[in-house]
Enzyme design. Sequence first.
Site, PDB file in Angstrom:
ATOM      1  N   CYS A  56     -38.060 -72.344  19.276  1.00 42.87           N
ATOM      2  CA  CYS A  56     -36.796 -72.844  19.844  1.00 42.87           C
ATOM      3  C   CYS A  56     -36.698 -72.553  21.343  1.00 42.87           C
ATOM      4  CB  CYS A  56     -35.599 -72.196  19.159  1.00 42.87           C
ATOM      5  SG  CYS A  56     -35.285 -72.838  17.523  1.00 42.87           S
ATOM      6  N   CYS A 114     -33.931 -72.143  12.250  1.00 45.93           N
ATOM      7  CA  CYS A 114     -33.607 -72.922  13.459  1.00 45.93           C
ATOM      8  C   CYS A 114     -34.808 -73.707  13.965  1.00 45.93           C
ATOM      9  CB  CYS A 114     -33.059 -72.009  14.541  1.00 45.93           C
ATOM     10  SG  CYS A 114     -34.118 -70.600  14.909  1.00 45.93           S
ATOM     11  N   CYS A 115     -36.006 -73.091  13.936  1.00 46.90           N
ATOM     12  CA  CYS A 115     -37.156 -73.741  14.580  1.00 46.90           C
ATOM     13  C   CYS A 115     -37.602 -75.037  13.880  1.00 46.90           C
ATOM     14  CB  CYS A 115     -38.324 -72.769  14.693  1.00 46.90           C
ATOM     15  SG  CYS A 115     -37.960 -71.305  15.697  1.00 46.90           S
ATOM     16  N   GLU A 126     -34.679 -61.129  21.426  1.00 46.18           N
ATOM     17  CA  GLU A 126     -35.481 -62.356  21.645  1.00 46.18           C
ATOM     18  C   GLU A 126     -35.312 -62.780  23.096  1.00 46.18           C
ATOM     19  OE1 GLU A 126     -34.191 -65.081  18.619  1.00 46.18           O
ATOM     20  OE2 GLU A 126     -34.389 -63.574  17.046  1.00 46.18           O
ATOM     21  N   GLU A 140     -40.348 -67.744  20.822  1.00 51.19           N
ATOM     22  CA  GLU A 140     -39.840 -68.550  19.710  1.00 51.19           C
ATOM     23  C   GLU A 140     -40.043 -70.039  19.991  1.00 51.19           C
ATOM     24  OE1 GLU A 140     -35.715 -67.937  18.923  1.00 51.19           O
ATOM     25  OE2 GLU A 140     -35.710 -69.313  17.220  1.00 51.19           O
TER      26      GLU A 140
HETATM   27 ZN   LIG Z   1     -35.822 -71.080  16.297  1.00 55.34          ZN
END
Ligand SMILES: [Zn+2]
Length: 363
Positions: A53, A131-132, A35, A51
């Site tokens: 995030c 997480c996002c 990533e 992403e």
């Molecule tokens: Zn994330």
Amino acid sequence: LNDSALLNAAKKIWESIVSKRMYITGGIGSTVRGEAFTYDYDLPTDTMYCETCAAIGLLYFTSVLQKSDKNSAYADIMERVLYNSMISGMSLDGEHFFYVNPLEVDPEASLKNPDKSHVKATRPSWFGCACCPPNLARTIPAIQRYIYDESEDTKRIWINQWIDSTGAFENATLQQQHDFRNKKESTFTITNTNDLETEIFIRIPYWLDNVSVWVNGEEKVLEITDGYFKLILFSNSIEVRLTYNMPVLKWQANPNVKSAYGKVAFQKGPFIYAAEESDNESALHLYHVKGEPVAIDIEDAVLGPISVIDVPAQKLEQTEPSSLYYLYQKPGYLEKNLRLIPYYCWANRDTGEMRVWLNDGGE
Ligand SMILES: [Zn+2]
């Protein structure tokens, strides 16, 4: 911010990101492997990571650097992230999320090509490693951090983002109200709360043109320094009114960006636009946009009140050659209109193709 060596290193990294490694949507992360970033100008549109995030990370990083250097270049990047690669991470119903925010999707490729399996054509409702969604959930309610900024000695206040809101500070209360859709007019009401001299800086977004400004009803020359219009508040209050146009902007990428060479992308206000199969016939790679784009305000049943952009295009007339390869023949084109929607609201209707960078068919 007190460690100048660290600050300079951080600024160098930021410069490198925004000038060579960031997508036009504000997304970052050119590869799924790790990533990660790859190398300068490597910005593939259909295998990247971008992403949600990572977009939020760029927002945080930029907001810290902005504290040390008051130039609207930072607010421009924060805005690009906020309105594009960040909010595209969540569906309009607030219940589905993207990890990966691509600039080009073909649902069949996402299903059948393992190298693109991370690029989803629809937002899943949850993730094993989630997480996002919570990252969005904590960033959106903290939006005030990105709208306003105040110097430590409270004598200077910056209005970085044009978002309807009221901000209460040590020396002043600021209120901003915008009518982007109808009147194309914005009003900033600044009230002095303790009679101390305070400098107010209003960012003038690069996506406006023909901007006129009135201060307490008197027309002024719009002087912009480092992207901001400066006012000095002595006592009582100041009302700043601005009128403007919001043109459709047509972008191209640095020629070193191989994935975007010969292509153009469109923007109106802070929004980058995308073509989706919901509004257009499939095979979006066969369109060449050509001619003047027109913005139209619509009320879409799903997407809500948005501006769409209609751009004239020529679409390759497919004659179904029997061979995979065939000798060159002059292509024939059909005249079409390509409809674009703001990128953040893609994938809220039928599942289909999407792309931000469109083949340029010339003027
Ligand atoms: Zn994330």
